[in-house]
Structure formats: C-alpha cells, structure tokens
Write a protein that holds these residues in place. Structure first.
Motif, short mmCIF file in Angstrom:
data_model
loop_
_atom_site.label_atom_id
_atom_site.label_comp_id
_atom_site.label_asym_id
_atom_site.label_seq_id
_atom_site.Cartn_x
_atom_site.Cartn_y
_atom_site.Cartn_z
N ILE A 143 20.92 34.45 34.20
CA ILE A 143 21.86 35.36 33.47
C ILE A 143 22.85 36.26 34.09
O ILE A 143 24.01 36.30 34.01
N ALA A 144 22.36 36.92 35.32
CA ALA A 144 22.63 37.65 36.25
C ALA A 144 23.77 36.91 37.01
O ALA A 144 25.17 37.39 36.92
N LEU A 145 23.69 35.61 37.32
CA LEU A 145 24.69 34.88 38.02
C LEU A 145 25.72 34.42 37.04
O LEU A 145 26.85 34.31 37.44
N PHE A 146 25.37 34.29 35.77
CA PHE A 146 26.52 33.83 34.76
C PHE A 146 27.24 34.96 34.47
O PHE A 146 28.58 34.79 34.03
N ASN A 147 26.82 36.14 34.47
CA ASN A 147 27.36 37.37 34.31
C ASN A 147 28.41 37.77 35.42
O ASN A 147 29.61 38.20 35.33
N ILE A 148 28.08 37.26 36.90
CA ILE A 148 28.74 37.28 37.67
C ILE A 148 29.95 36.23 37.54
O ILE A 148 31.26 36.67 37.86
N MET A 149 29.93 35.36 37.16
CA MET A 149 30.78 33.88 36.92
C MET A 149 31.76 34.44 35.80
O MET A 149 32.81 33.83 35.71
N ARG A 150 31.27 35.26 35.01
CA ARG A 150 31.86 35.46 33.90
C ARG A 150 33.58 36.11 33.93
O ARG A 150 34.43 35.79 33.40
N PHE A 151 33.54 37.04 34.91
CA PHE A 151 34.90 37.71 35.09
C PHE A 151 35.66 36.81 35.75
O PHE A 151 36.78 36.75 35.34
N PRO A 152 35.59 36.00 36.88
CA PRO A 152 36.44 35.24 37.38
C PRO A 152 36.89 33.93 36.16
O PRO A 152 38.02 33.78 36.17
N PHE A 153 36.00 33.53 35.49
CA PHE A 153 36.16 32.61 34.60
C PHE A 153 37.15 33.12 33.31
O PHE A 153 37.88 32.41 33.00
N ALA A 154 36.88 34.54 33.17
CA ALA A 154 37.59 35.08 32.17
C ALA A 154 39.05 35.47 32.73
O ALA A 154 40.13 35.28 31.95
N PHE A 155 39.32 35.70 33.99
CA PHE A 155 40.69 35.86 34.47
C PHE A 155 41.35 34.83 35.06
O PHE A 155 42.67 34.61 35.06
N LEU A 156 40.71 33.63 35.00
CA LEU A 156 41.23 32.73 35.26
C LEU A 156 42.37 32.10 34.26
O LEU A 156 43.55 31.83 34.52
N PRO A 157 42.21 32.01 32.97
CA PRO A 157 43.34 31.83 31.82
C PRO A 157 44.28 32.83 31.96
O PRO A 157 45.30 32.54 31.63
N MET A 158 43.96 34.13 32.16
CA MET A 158 44.85 35.01 32.34
C MET A 158 45.88 34.79 33.35
O MET A 158 47.07 35.09 33.23
N GLY A 159 45.37 34.37 34.54
CA GLY A 159 46.32 34.01 35.57
C GLY A 159 47.23 32.86 35.12
O GLY A 159 48.52 33.08 35.42
N PHE A 160 46.63 31.83 34.63
CA PHE A 160 47.47 31.00 33.88
C PHE A 160 48.53 31.31 32.93
O PHE A 160 49.75 30.70 32.95
N LEU A 161 47.97 32.40 32.24
CA LEU A 161 49.26 32.95 31.03
C LEU A 161 50.18 33.65 31.88
O LEU A 161 51.36 33.60 31.63
N GLN A 162 49.86 34.41 32.93
CA GLN A 162 50.85 34.93 33.63
C GLN A 162 51.77 34.12 34.25
O GLN A 162 53.09 34.35 34.42
N TYR A 163 51.36 32.95 34.69
CA TYR A 163 52.24 31.87 35.37
C TYR A 163 53.24 31.41 34.20
O TYR A 163 54.32 31.13 34.60
N VAL A 164 52.54 31.11 33.10
CA VAL A 164 53.37 30.37 32.14
C VAL A 164 54.59 31.48 31.60
O VAL A 164 55.70 31.05 31.46
N GLN A 165 54.21 32.73 31.51
CA GLN A 165 55.15 33.68 31.09
C GLN A 165 56.11 33.97 32.34
O GLN A 165 57.29 34.16 32.12
N SER A 166 55.86 33.94 33.53
CA SER A 166 56.57 34.01 34.63
C SER A 166 57.85 32.85 34.70
O SER A 166 58.96 33.27 35.07
N ARG A 167 57.27 31.61 34.06
CA ARG A 167 58.10 30.54 34.15
C ARG A 167 59.30 30.63 32.99
O ARG A 167 60.35 30.16 33.04
N ILE A 168 58.69 31.36 31.85
CA ILE A 168 59.74 31.46 30.56
C ILE A 168 60.58 32.46 31.34
O ILE A 168 61.77 32.25 30.88
#
Length: 168
Positions: A143-168
């Motif tokens: 569970i602790a390892l999944f919690n460590i993985m939680r933030f990178p996994f959560a911010f990966l979509p945000m990074g993609f969203l920023q990329y999409v918005q920068s393309r717009i």
C-alpha cells in the motif's frame, strides 16, 4: 518529464518483490485506464477549444463596442449590443461549466478511484494465487508503494493536459 515514469517503474519493481506476479494485474488495470485517459483528454480538448472560440467572439465584440462607442451611444444601440454580449457570455459560461464538470468527473475517476481499486485487485489475486494468507508487512508495504506511485500516476495525465492546452 521523465521523473514520473521512472518513479512508476521503480515502484512497480518494488511491488513485484512484495507480491510477485499479482503485480501484473495492477499493471493491466493501469493499462486499461489509458483509453479512459484518452477519452477524457480528447473531450476536455474539444471543450477547451469551444470555450476559447466563445471567449474570442466575446472579446472581439467588446473591442468593437469600445471602438464604436460614440456611434452606439448616438443611435441608442446599447440594449441590442448588450443583449448580444450577454448571449455570447451565456454561451461561454455554459461551455466553461461543461468543461469544469468533465474535468472534475474525469480526473476524479482516474486519480481518486484508481489508487484505491488497484491495490485491492492486486491483493485479491495475491490471496487467490498464494497458498498462504496476506500478512500485514506485505500489505502495508505494498500500500505504501502504491501511495508512492499515486502522485506520479496522477500528475502524468495533468502533464498530458498541459501539453494539449499548449497545442491549442
């Protein structure tokens, strides 16, 4: 950036050391979320373009009103121009509201439910495949390892969203 994928890989290796082949169920679950991410991001991208279209129309209208304010006042066209401006504002506000709901639901679904469901799936498979039961040390470490993985996994979509918005 490369930090998030590297953190995810390291956490997966450590999870594999804890629960063995049950880790692959978690990896499969995360891979199943990739199309969901794609649908959410394409929908957000389309809605963002629509919001920008309405915002541009509204700003253009305000600039035209300010440029021709003397003529508008001279002919008493304040109300018709005000109605048109309010119509554009309403369209923009509806599009912004729809964008906010889509973003909130999509990101909540991905960021909040995935870190809860993923360990449950891994533990269920671990219990079914192992002859022994799940001990506290393995469970809490995983569970602790999944919690460590939680933030990178959560911010990966945000990074993609920023990329999409920068393309717009």
């Amino acid at each position: 950036t490369l930090v998030a994928p590297i953190q995810i890989i390291i956490a997966l290796v450590l999870i594999y050391q804890q629960v063995g082949n049950a880790t692959w169920v978690g990896v499969g679950f995360m891979l199943c979320l990739v199309p969901v991410n794609g649908v959410v991001f394409s929908t957000v991208s389309k809605q963002r373009r629509k919001v920008l279209k309405y915002s541009d129309a509204r700003v253009k209208m305000v600039n035209e009103i300010l440029a021709g304010i003397r003529i508008i006042k001279f002919y008493a066209w304040e109300k018709p121009f005000g109605k048109e401006l309010n119509r554009l504002r309403d369209k923009e506000l509806r599009a912004l509201t729809k964008l906010a709901y889509t973003s909130a639901i999509g990101f909540s679904l991905i960021m909040l439910s995935a870190p809860i469901i993923n360990p449950l799936l891994v533990f269920l498979v671990y219990i079914k495949t192992k002859s022994s039961s799940l001990d506290a040390a393995t469970a809490f470490t995983t569970i602790a390892l999944f919690n460590i993985m939680r933030f990178p996994f959560a911010f990966l979509p945000m990074g993609f969203l920023q990329y999409v918005q920068s393309r717009i």
